[in-house]
Design a protein around this motif. Structure first.
Motif, PDB file in Angstrom:
ATOM      1  N   PRO A  60       0.792  -1.236   0.000  1.00  0.00           N
ATOM      2  CA  PRO A  60       0.000   0.000   0.000  1.00  0.00           C
ATOM      3  C   PRO A  60       0.819   1.278   0.000  1.00  0.00           C
ATOM      4  N   ILE A  61       2.133   1.186   0.099  1.00  0.00           N
ATOM      5  CA  ILE A  61       2.940   2.403   0.170  1.00  0.00           C
ATOM      6  C   ILE A  61       2.747   3.287  -1.059  1.00  0.00           C
ATOM      7  N   TRP A  62       2.547   2.689  -2.220  1.00  0.00           N
ATOM      8  CA  TRP A  62       2.423   3.507  -3.428  1.00  0.00           C
ATOM      9  C   TRP A  62       1.118   4.306  -3.447  1.00  0.00           C
ATOM     10  N   GLN A  63       0.144   3.895  -2.643  1.00  0.00           N
ATOM     11  CA  GLN A  63      -1.110   4.645  -2.545  1.00  0.00           C
ATOM     12  C   GLN A  63      -1.082   5.636  -1.384  1.00  0.00           C
ATOM     13  N   GLN A  64      -0.333   5.314  -0.337  1.00  0.00           N
ATOM     14  CA  GLN A  64      -0.309   6.138   0.863  1.00  0.00           C
ATOM     15  C   GLN A  64       0.646   7.316   0.767  1.00  0.00           C
ATOM     16  N   CYS A  65       1.648   7.220  -0.086  1.00  0.00           N
ATOM     17  CA  CYS A  65       2.669   8.255  -0.177  1.00  0.00           C
ATOM     18  C   CYS A  65       2.540   9.012  -1.479  1.00  0.00           C
ATOM     19  N   GLY A  66       2.313  10.283  -1.357  1.00  0.00           N
ATOM     20  CA  GLY A  66       2.096  11.097  -2.543  1.00  0.00           C
ATOM     21  C   GLY A  66       3.382  11.619  -3.158  1.00  0.00           C
ATOM     22  N   ASP A  67       3.252  12.079  -4.379  1.00  0.00           N
ATOM     23  CA  ASP A  67       4.356  12.661  -5.115  1.00  0.00           C
ATOM     24  C   ASP A  67       4.887  13.869  -4.342  1.00  0.00           C
ATOM     25  N   GLY A  68       6.198  13.913  -4.141  1.00  0.00           N
ATOM     26  CA  GLY A  68       6.819  15.034  -3.444  1.00  0.00           C
ATOM     27  C   GLY A  68       6.935  14.847  -1.936  1.00  0.00           C
ATOM     28  N   MET A  69       6.430  13.715  -1.426  1.00  0.00           N
ATOM     29  CA  MET A  69       6.499  13.466   0.011  1.00  0.00           C
ATOM     30  C   MET A  69       7.944  13.246   0.442  1.00  0.00           C
ATOM     31  N   ASP A  70       8.311  13.813   1.599  1.00  0.00           N
ATOM     32  CA  ASP A  70       9.642  13.586   2.164  1.00  0.00           C
ATOM     33  C   ASP A  70       9.810  12.124   2.536  1.00  0.00           C
ATOM     34  N   ALA A  71      11.016  11.608   2.324  1.00  0.00           N
ATOM     35  CA  ALA A  71      11.316  10.221   2.656  1.00  0.00           C
ATOM     36  C   ALA A  71      12.795  10.100   2.982  1.00  0.00           C
ATOM     37  N   MET A  72      13.126   8.988   3.599  1.00  0.00           N
ATOM     38  CA  MET A  72      14.511   8.669   3.891  1.00  0.00           C
ATOM     39  C   MET A  72      14.725   7.193   3.560  1.00  0.00           C
ATOM     40  N   VAL A  73      15.894   6.892   2.996  1.00  0.00           N
ATOM     41  CA  VAL A  73      16.266   5.503   2.743  1.00  0.00           C
ATOM     42  C   VAL A  73      17.539   5.229   3.536  1.00  0.00           C
ATOM     43  N   ILE A  74      17.526   4.124   4.287  1.00  0.00           N
ATOM     44  CA  ILE A  74      18.670   3.742   5.098  1.00  0.00           C
ATOM     45  C   ILE A  74      19.303   2.497   4.485  1.00  0.00           C
ATOM     46  N   PHE A  75      20.587   2.615   4.158  1.00  0.00           N
ATOM     47  CA  PHE A  75      21.358   1.489   3.627  1.00  0.00           C
ATOM     48  C   PHE A  75      22.338   1.055   4.706  1.00  0.00           C
TER      49      PHE A  75
END
Length: 112
Positions: A60-75
């Motif tokens: 569901p993330i692709w429906q819950q998160c809109g274009d331009g929303m702030d995000a962080m990716v942890i590697f």
């Protein structure tokens, strides 16, 4: 994330190498139910300065998160426990404590 200056990696090339070697990232977003983390493999595209990934339609993330929303990716890279007994001075001063050595990269950006 707290990073002591003497441990910080500043060279972009080194950060890119870590991402390429450990491409499974934790995508952290703030959705309607609060913070969420999705573990997704990413590709680093240096020509466009973007991370690309694919999520399953059932996620569901692709429906819950809109274009331009702030995000962080942890590697996360290599990690290991460091025993205080490995320090020669431990046996003399008894002042060393255990620690954990690790490699991690946080990438901040906006979703599209």
């Amino acid at each position: 994330m707290y990073i002591p200056a003497h441990f910080a990696i500043q060279a972009p090339e080194a950060l890119h190498d870590i991402i390429r070697a450990h491409p499974l990232g934790a995508l952290v977003t703030l959705g309607p139910d609060g913070l969420d983390a999705n573990h997704i493999p990413f590709e680093l595209d240096l020509k466009r300065h973007v991370l690309t990934a694919h999520v399953a339609r059932a996620n569901p993330i692709w429906q819950q998160c809109g274009d331009g929303m702030d995000a962080m990716v942890i590697f996360r890279g290599q990690e290991s426990y460091v025993s205080p007994n490995w320090y020669p001075s431990k046996h003399e001063t008894h002042r060393q404590v255990p620690t954990w050595n690790y490699v991690v990269v946080h990438v901040h950006g906006r979703l599209t």
